[in-house]
Design a protein around this motif. Structure first.
Motif, mmCIF file in Angstrom:
data_model
loop_
_atom_site.group_PDB
_atom_site.id
_atom_site.type_symbol
_atom_site.label_atom_id
_atom_site.label_comp_id
_atom_site.label_asym_id
_atom_site.label_seq_id
_atom_site.Cartn_x
_atom_site.Cartn_y
_atom_site.Cartn_z
ATOM 1 N N VAL A 1 0.837 -1.204 0.000
ATOM 2 C CA VAL A 1 0.000 0.000 0.000
ATOM 3 C C VAL A 1 0.872 1.253 0.000
ATOM 4 O O VAL A 1 1.915 1.296 0.664
ATOM 5 N N LEU A 2 0.445 2.279 -0.710
ATOM 6 C CA LEU A 2 1.079 3.593 -0.717
ATOM 7 C C LEU A 2 0.128 4.585 -0.046
ATOM 8 O O LEU A 2 -1.025 4.728 -0.467
ATOM 9 N N ILE A 3 0.619 5.284 0.979
ATOM 10 C CA ILE A 3 -0.191 6.270 1.706
ATOM 11 C C ILE A 3 0.478 7.626 1.564
ATOM 12 O O ILE A 3 1.615 7.825 2.005
ATOM 13 N N GLY A 4 -0.226 8.580 0.960
ATOM 14 C CA GLY A 4 0.339 9.885 0.663
ATOM 15 C C GLY A 4 0.443 10.784 1.884
ATOM 16 O O GLY A 4 -0.141 10.523 2.948
ATOM 17 N N ALA A 5 1.178 11.867 1.718
ATOM 18 C CA ALA A 5 1.468 12.792 2.811
ATOM 19 C C ALA A 5 0.176 13.346 3.407
ATOM 20 O O ALA A 5 -0.741 13.755 2.700
ATOM 21 N N GLY A 6 0.126 13.343 4.746
ATOM 22 C CA GLY A 6 -1.001 13.946 5.445
ATOM 23 C C GLY A 6 -2.260 13.126 5.471
ATOM 24 O O GLY A 6 -3.278 13.575 6.024
ATOM 25 N N ALA A 7 -2.249 11.928 4.907
ATOM 26 C CA ALA A 7 -3.457 11.097 4.895
ATOM 27 C C ALA A 7 -3.763 10.577 6.301
ATOM 28 O O ALA A 7 -2.850 10.283 7.078
ATOM 29 N N LYS A 8 -5.042 10.471 6.610
ATOM 30 C CA LYS A 8 -5.505 9.948 7.891
ATOM 31 C C LYS A 8 -6.395 8.741 7.610
ATOM 32 O O LYS A 8 -7.387 8.852 6.888
ATOM 33 N N VAL A 9 -6.024 7.610 8.178
ATOM 34 C CA VAL A 9 -6.828 6.396 8.060
ATOM 35 C C VAL A 9 -7.306 6.074 9.458
ATOM 36 O O VAL A 9 -6.502 5.816 10.363
ATOM 37 N N LEU A 10 -8.622 6.092 9.667
ATOM 38 C CA LEU A 10 -9.166 6.075 11.025
ATOM 39 C C LEU A 10 -10.144 4.927 11.218
ATOM 40 O O LEU A 10 -11.026 4.691 10.387
ATOM 41 N N GLY A 11 -9.997 4.232 12.327
ATOM 42 C CA GLY A 11 -10.913 3.168 12.688
ATOM 43 C C GLY A 11 -10.397 1.795 12.296
ATOM 44 O O GLY A 11 -9.399 1.645 11.587
ATOM 45 N N ASN A 12 -11.099 0.783 12.759
ATOM 46 C CA ASN A 12 -10.730 -0.608 12.491
ATOM 47 C C ASN A 12 -11.220 -0.997 11.102
ATOM 48 O O ASN A 12 -12.192 -1.740 10.943
ATOM 49 N N ILE A 13 -10.545 -0.483 10.099
ATOM 50 C CA ILE A 13 -10.898 -0.742 8.707
ATOM 51 C C ILE A 13 -9.680 -1.313 7.991
ATOM 52 O O ILE A 13 -8.542 -1.118 8.417
ATOM 53 N N ARG A 14 -9.923 -2.019 6.905
ATOM 54 C CA ARG A 14 -8.826 -2.601 6.143
ATOM 55 C C ARG A 14 -8.603 -1.821 4.854
ATOM 56 O O ARG A 14 -9.550 -1.499 4.124
ATOM 57 N N ILE A 15 -7.338 -1.551 4.583
ATOM 58 C CA ILE A 15 -6.922 -0.968 3.303
ATOM 59 C C ILE A 15 -6.324 -2.116 2.506
ATOM 60 O O ILE A 15 -5.288 -2.680 2.876
ATOM 61 N N GLY A 16 -6.963 -2.480 1.411
ATOM 62 C CA GLY A 16 -6.602 -3.684 0.672
ATOM 63 C C GLY A 16 -5.206 -3.640 0.064
ATOM 64 O O GLY A 16 -4.637 -2.567 -0.172
ATOM 65 N N ASN A 17 -4.674 -4.812 -0.208
ATOM 66 C CA ASN A 17 -3.331 -4.930 -0.767
ATOM 67 C C ASN A 17 -3.172 -4.081 -2.028
ATOM 68 O O ASN A 17 -4.073 -4.008 -2.874
ATOM 69 N N CYS A 18 -2.020 -3.459 -2.152
ATOM 70 C CA CYS A 18 -1.618 -2.735 -3.361
ATOM 71 C C CYS A 18 -2.594 -1.620 -3.738
ATOM 72 O O CYS A 18 -2.791 -1.314 -4.922
ATOM 73 N N SER A 19 -3.203 -1.016 -2.726
ATOM 74 C CA SER A 19 -4.061 0.140 -2.970
ATOM 75 C C SER A 19 -3.270 1.423 -2.710
ATOM 76 O O SER A 19 -2.116 1.393 -2.293
ATOM 77 N N ARG A 20 -3.917 2.536 -2.969
ATOM 78 C CA ARG A 20 -3.228 3.823 -2.877
ATOM 79 C C ARG A 20 -4.157 4.850 -2.236
ATOM 80 O O ARG A 20 -5.301 5.013 -2.653
#
Length: 273
Positions: free
Chosen positions: A205-224
């Motif tokens: 996964v690629l997470i850009g500058a300043g991004a906020k990922v909140l809570g018990n959630i899944r970010i799938g493989n190879c997402s952006r």
């Protein structure tokens, strides 16, 4: 000497290359000799150099370097996966960060790499039940590097945190292998609940500058996740999300966003390469 270096190159090519880079750096600028000898050439292995570097950076009047060094040495001796993960992190940074031209740079200069290695020691302490020491490592890494990773978080190998200022990773967060993130990323909760409350980031996964990922959630493989986004819902694999709140805006744009480091959302709109 040549035979020794040949054997080292066969046994540990990452450490052999770092030692070669260190010697070349001293030849180019002898004023760097003290720092480089102390941090690299004085040590027999990458694990020993990491133990020195982490303990040297985190030492304080409350906890001297020697005690921290003994803790780090014990961790690396007890768990070989710590050294393997550090090597994977070094190679990931060298491959993905255009500002990194030598493997020794993250070891000496990049606080993202150093903070992750400090976290790894803290996580080992946490799993060993030595939680106050683990919290100490978290506190000092936050104070010194501006990176706050809870020692109970689970982080894979091949991690690149570029610039690394103001990174926050919560207690129950999980980060997979080969993940890249930029500065000011938060993997946080959404309230005062004390159970499993933080994001689960998939591999690649690629997470850009300043991004906020909140809570018990899944970010799938190879997402952006695009810069500045606030992600509150699960993201399927190989998708690009953007906005506040974040929405799917297209495909990830390539099979390995965390490796290509392409942050342009317009690429995702064109679909897979």
């Amino acid at each position: 000497m040549a035979e020794t270096r040949k054997k080292l190159a066969e046994l540990d090519p990452v450490w052999d290359r770092i030692c070669g880079e260190a010697e070349a750096a001293i030849a180019a600028d002898p004023l760097m000799g003290g720092l480089i000898h102390m941090s690299i050439l004085h040590h027999r292995s990458l694990e020993a150099a990491l133990a020195h570097r982490v303990s040297f950076k985190l030492a304080s009047g409350e906890m001297p370097e020697q005690i921290l060094r003994e803790i780090c040495d014990s961790a690396y001796a007890a768990d070989p996966s710590l050294g393997a993960a550090a090597r994977a992190d070094l190679v990931a940074i060298y491959d993905r960060d255009p500002a990194c031209h030598r493997l020794m740079q993250p070891l000496l200069y990049f606080k993202g790499f150093q903070a992750v290695q400090a976290y790894r020691i803290g996580h080992w302490l946490w799993t060993e039940g030595r939680r106050d020491l683990a919290y100490f490592y978290q506190m000092r890494a936050s104070e010194i590097f501006g990176v706050d990773i809870h020692p109970n978080a689970r982080i894979g190998k091949g991690i690149m945190i570029d610039h690394a200022h103001s990174i926050v990773i919560g207690e129950t967060a999980v980060v997979g292998d080969n993940v890249s993130m930029l500065h000011s990323v938060t993997l946080g909760g959404t309230g005062k609940e004390d159970d499993d409350r933080h994001p689960k980031i998939g591999d690649g996964v690629l997470i850009g500058a300043g991004a906020k990922v909140l809570g018990n959630i899944r970010i799938g493989n190879c997402s952006r996740v695009a810069a500045g986004s606030v992600v509150l819902e699960e993201v399927p694999p190989k998708k690009t999300v953007a906005g506040v709140p974040a929405r799917i805006v297209g495909e990830a744009g390539c099979s390995q966003p965390s490796i290509t480091m392409d942050h342009l959302v317009s690429v995702g709109l064109r679909g897979e390469d």
